[in-house]
Design an enzyme around this catalytic site. Structure first.
Site, PDB file in Angstrom:
ATOM      1  N   HIS A  38       0.847  -1.189   0.000  1.00  0.00           N
ATOM      2  CA  HIS A  38       0.000   0.000   0.000  1.00  0.00           C
ATOM      3  C   HIS A  38       0.888   1.246   0.000  1.00  0.00           C
ATOM      4  O   HIS A  38       1.518   1.562   1.007  1.00  0.00           O
ATOM      5  CB  HIS A  38      -0.924  -0.002   1.211  1.00  0.00           C
ATOM      6  N   HIS A 268      -4.748   3.796  -2.945  1.00  0.00           N
ATOM      7  CA  HIS A 268      -4.717   3.040  -1.692  1.00  0.00           C
ATOM      8  C   HIS A 268      -3.791   1.827  -1.786  1.00  0.00           C
ATOM      9  O   HIS A 268      -3.152   1.448  -0.813  1.00  0.00           O
ATOM     10  CB  HIS A 268      -6.135   2.581  -1.338  1.00  0.00           C
ATOM     11  N   HIS A 479     -26.705 -17.343  24.557  1.00  0.00           N
ATOM     12  CA  HIS A 479     -25.707 -17.140  25.599  1.00  0.00           C
ATOM     13  C   HIS A 479     -24.955 -18.419  25.969  1.00  0.00           C
ATOM     14  O   HIS A 479     -24.125 -18.395  26.863  1.00  0.00           O
ATOM     15  CB  HIS A 479     -26.360 -16.560  26.858  1.00  0.00           C
TER      16      HIS A 479
END
Lengths: 674, 674
Positions: A38, A268, A479
């Protein structure tokens, strides 16, 4: 491309420009040579990094492990060449120009993303976005805690972070921001690389959040600057340091500044076009050959790298002036060594437990252990993600860590499992403290990215995971962990403990608190369990991972292997089988990883060929076949009592019966196999 | 306790008070009888729920599956008794008073947390905090998408959410808030139960975020009201519906209002004290016996429950007025049935691929498949967490889903793997659309809580996980999955596909898009792979989970089992072994779960006893022993070629060699075992 007057940038600060451009050139060269990486981010943030490292960062390139250095965290880890360029420029001994040339190659210290275990100058491993900024909160907590306990003369440094849009879009950043704001971590400074670009295009295609307002809403000091103006950068850092809140500096930057890909998503990634590289260097006014830094610039950077040497020397003198005992204690805590007393304290507790044989949940056992360990390990910092009373993580002596009580050692993390885990990683990386924190085991899922990073970073974070099965009961399948033991066991460099009683819990904590490079997961029961280690042994049997808890009487026909809450079930099954004359051994296996590490001879003693084998664990079978059908076992002589679905909402005992995790079921399976 | 003038609340709106208190009384009774649960939240939010359900929610209690109903999502799922009380009061056929009495017991539809698969009136499974609010974004996206495509006469409804402090502290909520704000989801209304209490104490011990400012920073319409004032609630909902932004209504409430535990963390949990219950009912002015609702109040609620009946009838008339073809298509999409053409389209592609035998990455294969499937499945909504070009999730015909182009079928989710996964779950739960979305497989970790909820909720969300091994290369271990196949395979009700080539990828997509109650994970390679299915078979071989890809020539001495990118390695190893006269079968195993579901006879045909077995997968061994040493295998005749550590940063081929995942290594292991 958004027009930028690069000539004006050069003209206004010609020396700064060339120094910053040294970073840009190295990033461009290294990515092009690797043909991956990058490029744009290091180019865009070079100005901020130059001002920060040369004017503000307290460090000595010759002593990257100096305990009181400022920490620099590249949360936008894909821009790793920014960090490697900086380390090389300031004269870091490990990140040489050869390493820079070898960017992203096998064996290089200059990996695709920064990896803390490859070079001392790299504070932490980043790349999974949001992790760096979240770990930085832990760095800052550690610093506040140590400063409160040792005084400003020993600890007084800052944590600086560069975060990108990706870091701020990741949810964990919100947990970090809110926690840092609540805790008023005034020594934390985050630079937001506001370049408006992500991989898919402009940030605006997926986000229009006003980041300064968002940070301000959580109590941060916020500034917005031109990220290419060295004077503005300098002033903003000074203001940030002066403010007692955590600071966010929004730096408007141009990704891949001066390159054809400037201000685009192409910028980028890896910029590898040779002609475009030549053109960019032309725009920058950079004439040196690839990977070469003009001597004047390099020596200026090296001077920046040694700027902190005298300060470090003064610090060493101050530390040397401490009493010998204090110096020893400081060295011990910084080295992450457990005190000698740990072993004897654990032994004494084990003895007492084997005698008194309490029937308690292992989460309660854990509290009993911490009650004796915390007083002798002043480096522990405990906490919970809003389940203190359920996780049993708070002991009487800790006190609350807060902005007005920094000596406290218990952090109320809020409902932020991920932020907690990342912050703990930051503390462990900082050094001098030893973090542990609790949540329900099922919420391993929320903390996963940070739990993996603990393992990858070689740090001994301790994850206290209570309510470790359907034994949780009425809260139901949302849970109740089923797959979470397998998840942590599948993760390299992770010790997963599922202790059967208070003695094994004490042994697990002793092992966890003596690790230096491996995180531990403690899977603890909600429900009460009998003491199964009724005969005191000074030896830490859990350290072997598995051991014979109860030997077969008569001919050994069956071996039952169990963990945690199911060890008592295995013992009950054994009793029933023995009553029918079926000799049955019970193996307690609190830590599969440690058992796998034992030599063949020991493993064979515990799991010899011949007898049928039944594993019992209130969880999925995945991961068990190694011990049932592998290790001298046989496919037609092995079975498993556990879960093959999600749980359900009902009282725990009913669930154990409903899902068939009972001594009767284990007995039947053994008999069916004989 | 913060003083509240309950007498004034009663006096100002006496009828409203008693209707809302019916919820309070049921919550108090049910939790007390179960001796577990959460009493305070339903009590605190009863006023909001009463106004919402009686005056605003578009629903018909007699038709809980009406496609154009408003959706109600209890993100604060622990307050499940609020939802059960509402459903019972409005006359839902499934949530009877017996179910309410049976709260949290085995087999009850009234589980500890709401579970969508237990009763039609429950929209989604919540409890892991932050999930409900994040799924609600998907519900709202689905509604916008369907409204754009079918018109307001067919789809025009709202999504209402109750979220607590826990939901807003969880990081994923930020991803949801930012995504909803960016997408201007004007039909989304979130009530924040601002009661200032969490389990560990006051919210302020861990958070001081200004939530209204935080939401506003992401473009939300924000209001702050007294959550016990029915007129304020009514006006706020009306204003929220009138605004074209998503709306957050901050409702200042008192947890456990009127109970001795009011405004305390004790009030969050189970209030079971009998005398305190009597006292609370006294304060409320509630005189009916436990679990009894005065007839007048019950009939008022039932009227609210049938208020939408005529609207539903009108909607049905409007749908009946559509062309027959459109009605059929609507019914098909709402039923989640794949079109008949899917099978023939996949077959045609497979045939073409087996002939042309392209060498492409399976992420590219996936794009090739989607290019032919998306046009015939108008219900698909694709997307990526900012890795569109890498995940290959965008096809030409989709168009962008955006606030000004709602017919588009591709969502730019931003760097929000978790928010994306949760939003996809919301879409799948909403119905009428079929979501898929991509990220790097390593970031399974970020999406985990939502991936688990997809499985638990019985919904067919498709997770496109590319870059599925060290084959990712230079980005290094932070981006290279090792344990993630095991993680998804350990999760109940999840299909994990790791296709070897384009043909298997097409088969995987066909299976994934014909699921109605099971999510799929597609693990896809970054690197190019040869076509291994060179002989066309119309049958979907992947549907059997594993199959013989290449038979042994001569005596069958070895079986190599491989998945995905390692199938080609297995074939190369087979060639080398056959050259030495060692008859070797290659089994491709694209989906372990489907293979486990086959009958014993088929499994035995594929994996007969006798030959040595070597598994090959560039991932951890955990989960493999079942097929190597189990299933008629033998511990001393089995081995594995894969990973036992994290990866490294280097070009992919070098990593395969470095970690020994090669045909040579496989050959050696076979020979060592013979």
């Amino acid at each position: 491309m958004i027009p930028v007057d690069i000539d004006a940038l050069k003209a206004n600060h010609p020396e700064h420009w060339m120094r910053a451009t040294a970073i840009r050139a190295l990033a461009l060269d290294a990515v092009a040579k690797a043909n991956s990486g990058h490029t744009g981010m290091p180019i865009g943030m070079a100005d901020v990094a130059t001002v920060l490292w040369s004017k503000h960062m307290k460090f000595d390139a010759a002593a990257p492990e100096w305990a009181d250095r400022d920490r620099f965290i590249l949360s936008a880890g894909h821009g790793s060449m920014l960090l490697y360029a900086l380390l090389y420029l300031v004269g870091d001994a490990e990140i040489t120009i050869d390493e820079v040339r070898n960017f992203r190659q096998l064996g290089a210290k200059t990996a695709g993303h920064p990896e803390n275990f490859l070079a001392k100058g790299i504070e932490c491993t980043t790349g999974p976005l949001g992790q760096g900024i979240s770990m930085s909160v832990g760095f800052a907590i550690a610093e506040e805690s140590l400063r409160a306990r040792w005084g400003k003369k020993v600890f007084d440094h800052h944590t600086y972070v560069i975060a990108g849009d990706g870091c701020l879009m990741e949810g964990v950043s919100q947990e970090a921001i809110a926690l840092a704001g609540r805790q008023k971590l005034g020594h934390l400074v985050v630079f937001w690389d506001n370049n408006g670009i992500t991989i898919d295009g402009k940030v605006s295609i997926s986000d229009n959040t006003n980041q300064p307002e968002r940070f301000a809403a959580s109590g941060w000091h916020v500034q917005e600057i031109d990220g290419h103006d060295p004077e503005a950068i300098d002033a903003a850092i000074a203001a940030a340091k002066a403010d007692d809140r955590p600071s966010m500096i929004a730096c408007k930057t141009h990704i891949a500044l001066g390159h054809a890909a400037q201000d685009t998503s192409k910028g980028h990634g890896a910029l590898t076009d040779a002609q475009q590289a030549i053109d960019a260097k032309g725009v920058w006014g950079w004439t040196a050959p690839a990977f070469e830094i003009p001597a004047e610039i390099k020596s200026w950077w090296e001077e920046a790298g040694s700027r902190g040497a005298s300060e470090r020397k003064e610090w060493e003198d101050r530390v040397a002036a401490l009493s010998e005992a204090k110096q020893k204690e400081l060295a011990r805590m910084l080295a992450g060594e457990a005190p000698k007393k740990l072993s004897s304290t654990v032994k004494a507790l084990k003895k007492q437990i084997s005698e008194s044989q309490p029937k308690v949940a292992t989460r309660k056992s854990s509290e009993m252990v911490l009650e004796v360990i915390n007083p002798i390990l002043p480096e522990t910092i405990g906490g919970s993600a809003d389940l203190t009373g359920s996780n049993n993580t708070l002991t009487k002596d800790l006190g609350t860590f807060d902005f007005d009580s920094r000596k406290g050692r218990y952090v109320y993390y809020g409902i932020r499992e991920h932020g907690m885990a990342a912050a703990m990683n930051g503390m462990a990386l900082h050094g001098g403290v030893r973090p542990y924190g609790g949540t329900f085991m099922c919420f391993t899922d929320f903390a996963r990215p940070a739990m993996r990073l603990a393992a990858l970073q070689h740090i001994p974070t301790v994850f206290v995971m209570t309510h470790d099965s359907i034994g949780l009961g009425e809260d139901g399948p949302t849970h109740q962990p089923v797959e979470h033991l397998a998840i942590s066991r599948a993760t390299p460099n992770t010790l997963v403990f599922r202790p059967a009683d208070t003695v094994e819990t004490a042994e697990a904590w002793e092992i966890a608190f003596t690790q230096s490079a491996t995180p531990s997961v403690l899977a603890l029961s909600r429900q009460n369990l009998p003491t199964v280690r009724t005969e005191h042994k000074t030896k830490n049997l859990s350290a072997q991972g598995a051991y014979v808890l109860a030997e077969a009487e008569g001919k050994r026909q069956a071996i039952m292997i169990a963990t945690g809450s199911e060890v008592a079930i295995a013992l009950a099954a054994r009793e029933a089988l023995q009553a029918e004359g079926i000799g049955t051994r019970v193996v307690s296996m609190p830590c599969m990883e440690l058992f796998a590490d034992q030599d063949e001879a020991y493993r064979k003693r515990v799991l010899p060929a011949g007898p049928v084998r039944v594993g019992i664990e209130a969880a999925c079978r995945l991961g068990w076949d190694r011990w049932l059908t592998g290790e001298r076992g046989r496919a037609n002589k092995a079975d498993f009592v556990g879960m093959d679905s999600f749980g359900a909402s009902a009282p725990a005992e009913e669930l154990y019966a409903h899902f068939g995790i009972t001594a009767e079921a284990a007995v039947e399976k053994v008999k069916a196999l004989l």
